[in-house]
Design a protein around this motif. Sequence first.
Motif, mmCIF file in Angstrom:
data_model
loop_
_atom_site.group_PDB
_atom_site.id
_atom_site.type_symbol
_atom_site.label_atom_id
_atom_site.label_comp_id
_atom_site.label_asym_id
_atom_site.label_seq_id
_atom_site.Cartn_x
_atom_site.Cartn_y
_atom_site.Cartn_z
ATOM 1 N N UNK A 12 1.002 -1.241 0.113
ATOM 2 C CA UNK A 12 -0.026 -0.030 0.173
ATOM 3 C C UNK A 12 0.914 1.257 0.067
ATOM 4 N N UNK A 13 1.981 0.921 0.369
ATOM 5 C CA UNK A 13 2.916 2.365 0.643
ATOM 6 C C UNK A 13 3.397 2.750 -0.728
ATOM 7 N N UNK A 14 3.386 1.694 -1.581
ATOM 8 C CA UNK A 14 3.815 2.152 -3.189
ATOM 9 C C UNK A 14 2.949 3.300 -3.770
ATOM 10 N N UNK A 15 1.755 3.157 -3.428
ATOM 11 C CA UNK A 15 0.868 4.355 -4.082
ATOM 12 C C UNK A 15 1.017 5.736 -3.126
ATOM 13 N N UNK A 16 1.343 5.432 -1.907
ATOM 14 C CA UNK A 16 1.961 6.848 -1.175
ATOM 15 C C UNK A 16 2.801 7.495 -1.713
ATOM 16 N N UNK A 66 26.685 9.251 -0.254
ATOM 17 C CA UNK A 66 26.061 8.078 0.054
ATOM 18 C C UNK A 66 24.700 8.235 1.154
ATOM 19 N N UNK A 67 24.985 9.125 2.096
ATOM 20 C CA UNK A 67 24.108 9.399 3.336
ATOM 21 C C UNK A 67 22.842 10.015 2.536
ATOM 22 N N UNK A 68 23.262 10.903 1.701
ATOM 23 C CA UNK A 68 22.352 11.904 1.182
ATOM 24 C C UNK A 68 21.200 10.916 0.418
ATOM 25 N N UNK A 69 21.788 10.044 -0.392
ATOM 26 C CA UNK A 69 20.978 9.156 -1.129
ATOM 27 C C UNK A 69 20.099 8.418 -0.236
ATOM 28 N N UNK A 70 20.766 8.010 0.689
ATOM 29 C CA UNK A 70 19.819 7.490 1.825
ATOM 30 C C UNK A 70 18.627 8.081 2.428
ATOM 31 N N UNK A 71 18.955 9.517 2.542
ATOM 32 C CA UNK A 71 17.683 10.480 2.929
ATOM 33 C C UNK A 71 16.861 10.593 1.784
ATOM 34 N N UNK A 72 17.176 10.677 0.627
ATOM 35 C CA UNK A 72 16.259 10.529 -0.590
ATOM 36 C C UNK A 72 15.192 9.402 -0.506
ATOM 37 N N UNK A 73 15.942 8.252 -0.692
ATOM 38 C CA UNK A 73 15.108 6.972 -0.232
ATOM 39 C C UNK A 73 14.187 6.942 0.818
ATOM 40 N N UNK A 74 14.603 7.282 1.913
ATOM 41 C CA UNK A 74 13.954 7.197 2.838
ATOM 42 C C UNK A 74 12.768 8.390 3.056
ATOM 43 N N UNK A 75 12.963 9.511 2.520
ATOM 44 C CA UNK A 75 12.097 10.596 2.562
ATOM 45 C C UNK A 75 10.927 10.232 1.280
ATOM 46 N N UNK A 76 11.399 9.357 0.263
ATOM 47 C CA UNK A 76 10.451 8.972 -0.685
ATOM 48 C C UNK A 76 9.366 8.221 0.127
ATOM 49 N N UNK A 77 9.862 7.411 0.953
ATOM 50 C CA UNK A 77 8.841 6.407 1.702
ATOM 51 C C UNK A 77 8.264 6.970 2.892
ATOM 52 N N UNK A 210 5.041 9.514 6.829
ATOM 53 C CA UNK A 210 4.650 10.929 7.569
ATOM 54 C C UNK A 210 4.704 11.923 6.346
ATOM 55 N N UNK A 211 3.941 12.656 5.993
ATOM 56 C CA UNK A 211 3.817 13.692 4.981
ATOM 57 C C UNK A 211 4.818 14.712 5.007
ATOM 58 N N UNK A 212 5.385 14.941 6.294
ATOM 59 C CA UNK A 212 6.387 16.041 6.443
ATOM 60 C C UNK A 212 7.800 15.590 6.307
ATOM 61 N N UNK A 213 7.960 14.255 5.887
ATOM 62 C CA UNK A 213 9.232 13.706 5.905
ATOM 63 C C UNK A 213 10.339 14.416 4.894
#
Length: 258
Positions: A12-16, A66-77, A210-213
């Motif tokens: 369900x998170x994929x649509x989010x 590398x850490x910044x890419x991690x922030x991107x991936x985690x923020x997307x989710x 979280x919408x504010x991520x």
Amino acid sequence: MDLRGEGFLNSAVDDWIKSNKEKNRALFEHADRLRDLALELAQEIGRVSYSKQEVTLTALLLRAISSFEGVILLSERGMFVEARTIARNVLETAFYMGALAEDPGFVDKMVADYAKHRKALATELINDKAHADVIGADVLERLQRFLSDLDASDQGLSRVVSEQTARQSGMAPLYSFFRDFSGDAHPTLQSLSRYTDGQPDVTGFRLMPDDECAHQALAHAMPALYACIMLLQPIFKAETIYASVTDHFRWFASYGPE
């Protein structure tokens, strides 16, 4: 009390994620472009890094990317706590890079910090009598030999403190973000509040995006990566990249969530 949400890996998170990336398209696109510029810079300076200072700065830049890419991936989710925890890494890396750019001798401080860490760990394992059988006599012997060699050397032992490094690197204003992110990097009341509903009385629990991520993690990690890139300018000459980064920073300086 019921648990809202089914975690971050359910389908369900994929649509989010799609909705989140569309809602914050400009921010994510800008983050991707900034990452590309940082990678381009890393490739360029990697070919001309010879001194201890230059090699270490290049490795630190790669850690920041590398850490910044991690922030991107985690923020997307929408993983708020995790994204801010990794954003903290980008900030800390920027502090180290700033200190090293100002003082080539900071490499020696990093070596001393690592030596102090290894000595503390080796001493702790040697003194752990309850688990001596698990650790093994051969490992304990090697650890003891390591400590003896370290004591016989002239290697200094000291700690690198993030706050001092931030001030040394001229990034004291960014340290306030680092301190704020620390509240999510550790199991504090701040981080635990992300998993509960209702304050001060808890009315339920949640584990959901979280919408504010993006605004509270990715947008705050960007200035740190900008700093990592720009502070290298006096050491590595890559004017085309720096000009592009400056143009993108103008956009970011005017950015704000609707």
